[in-house]
Design an enzyme around this catalytic site. Structure first.
Site, PDB file in Angstrom:
ATOM      1  CB  SER A  46      -0.971   0.000   1.183  1.00  0.00           C
ATOM      2  OG  SER A  46      -2.044  -0.869   0.911  1.00  0.00           O
ATOM      3  CE1 TYR A 149      -4.913   2.173   4.173  1.00  0.00           C
ATOM      4  CE2 TYR A 149      -5.638   0.000   3.480  1.00  0.00           C
ATOM      5  CZ  TYR A 149      -4.738   1.035   3.404  1.00  0.00           C
ATOM      6  OH  TYR A 149      -3.661   0.956   2.564  1.00  0.00           O
ATOM      7  CB  SER A 150     -12.005   1.159   1.899  1.00  0.00           C
ATOM      8  OG  SER A 150     -12.598   0.479   0.804  1.00  0.00           O
ATOM      9  CG  ASN A 151      -6.929  -2.207  -0.145  1.00  0.00           C
ATOM     10  OD1 ASN A 151      -5.841  -1.664  -0.223  1.00  0.00           O
ATOM     11  ND2 ASN A 151      -7.206  -3.108   0.786  1.00  0.00           N
ATOM     12  N   GLY A 290       2.884  -0.681   3.959  1.00  0.00           N
ATOM     13  CA  GLY A 290       2.234  -1.529   2.973  1.00  0.00           C
ATOM     14  C   GLY A 290       2.435  -2.998   3.284  1.00  0.00           C
TER      15      GLY A 290
END
Length: 368
Positions: A46, A149-151, A290
């Protein structure tokens, strides 16, 4: 490393005006015994988000995007139709996507999708496929109501970059972010490629849960949110550009007012942790961490002391270090307790969630 059974670690700590520490420990390939070296390529998970959001902010500078406009003003095609059917999504802005306050469901929390990924981790996934998983769920909360948090947020922004520029995200990043900063060893791969020499990454997120080498797996499911590759030295170069909005030569990467928007860090609800536009602040350290199967990374700066910290770990087996949240945070905390005791990298485990933190043991980390 012995405590957490970490195969290999690369660490860099640099202070402006003098003082640096750049070392590698352990093995890069447990099959051959090849030692870890500081010049190896790695997957950065990330930390990719810092690059994607920079591309988005470049489009803001070009007048192609407005941070406070609804994302549906710009999104086109079938994805726009799908997102439009999610109740409340019409109010999600570009800014809320970048600062993790959109409320959109994170596709890496979908247990059925996770099972597919674990059953065949070499499969390639397209952005429409993973976004389709996310858009099949209702929103978690009203846009702007809180931080989560969200991809999904960053993958959607990657799609916007491609639609508005008419170019692939990889090419846009290369021309407008990587080359201006001088990052010759950083890239967004199309498939499973990772340049040689590279660190092999080890994980148990595999069919049967066996410890395996994940370096040949396709990270396409992470794409704009987590698929890039880089090196210790490139990340050392990147962090000052990320936190200042200028290249090493002093050329502007972003307009000062746009950079100021990026660095406007808001509380996340976790002590000592704030989040801006694709950038986190952890007890004074500004950057990102990440994680993805086999790899963990930290790339952050401490502007107050002119310091840069980069940590690279070739494993994501965090079970032995639940107090630290991740292997990279264990190393980051250990280094900063010694070098910058007033600013310790201390990222709470809850603030660096894996894909389903309590429901799916061994799930791939979402990048924290």
């Amino acid at each position: 490393m012995r405590k957490a059974d970490i195969p290999g670690v690369g660490v860099g700590l640099w202070f402006e005006g003098g003082g640096s520490y750049e070392r590698a420990f352990g093995t890069a390939d447990t099959g051959t015994g090849t030692p870890m070296k500081t010049g190896l390529h790695t997957r950065i998970g990330s930390v990719t988000k810092t690059f994607t959001i920079t591309a988005v902010l470049h489009l803001v500078d070009q007048g192609e995007l407005s941070l406070d406009a609804p994302v549906l003003r710009y999104l086109r095609g079938p994805l726009a139709a799908q997102l439009g059917k999610v109740a409340g999504a019409d109010k999600v802005t570009v800014r809320q996507l970048a600062e993790m306050r959109s409320g959109l469901f994170d596709y890496t929390s979908d247990t059925a999708w996770l099972a597919e990924l674990q059953a065949d981790p070499t499969r390639g996934w397209t952005p429409p496929e993973v976004l389709g998983v996310a858009f099949a769920h209702p929103m978690d909360f009203a846009p702007g109501a809180k931080w989560e948090y969200s991809n999904t947020n960053t993958v959607l922004l990657g799609v916007l970059v491609e639609q508005l520029s008419g170019r692939s995200l990889a090419d846009y990043l290369r021309d407008h972010v990587l080359e201006p900063v001088g990052l010759a060893d950083t890239a967004l791969p199309k498939g499973a490629e990772i340049p040689s020499p590279y660190a092999h990454g080890y994980t148990t997120f595999s069919p049967g849960g066996k410890l395996v080498d994940a370096s040949s797996w396709k990270p396409s499911w992470g794409w704009a949110a987590g698929a890039m590759t880089s090196t210790l030295d490139d990340l050392h170069t990147w962090v000052p550009a990320l936190t200042s909005g200028r290249t090493a030569g002093g050329d502007p990467l972003l307009r000062p007012d746009t950079q100021a928007e990026r660095m406007r860090v808001l509380p996340t609800g976790y002590p000592g942790v704030g989040y801006g536009l694709g950038i986190a602040e952890v007890n004074g350290w500004v950057g990102h961490n990440g994680e993805l199967p086999g790899y963990e990374t930290i790339a952050a700066g401490l502007p107050k002391d002119g310091a840069v910290l980069v940590v690279i770990v070739n494993s994501d087996q965090d079970d032995a270090v639940k107090d630290a949240g991740s292997l990279s945070s264990l190393i980051g905390r250990t280094v900063t307790e010694i070098a910058t005791p007033d600013h310790v990298w201390s990222l709470p485990a809850a603030a660096q969630p894996d894909a389903t933190p309590d429901a799916t043991p061994g799930a791939p980390a979402s990048g924290g």
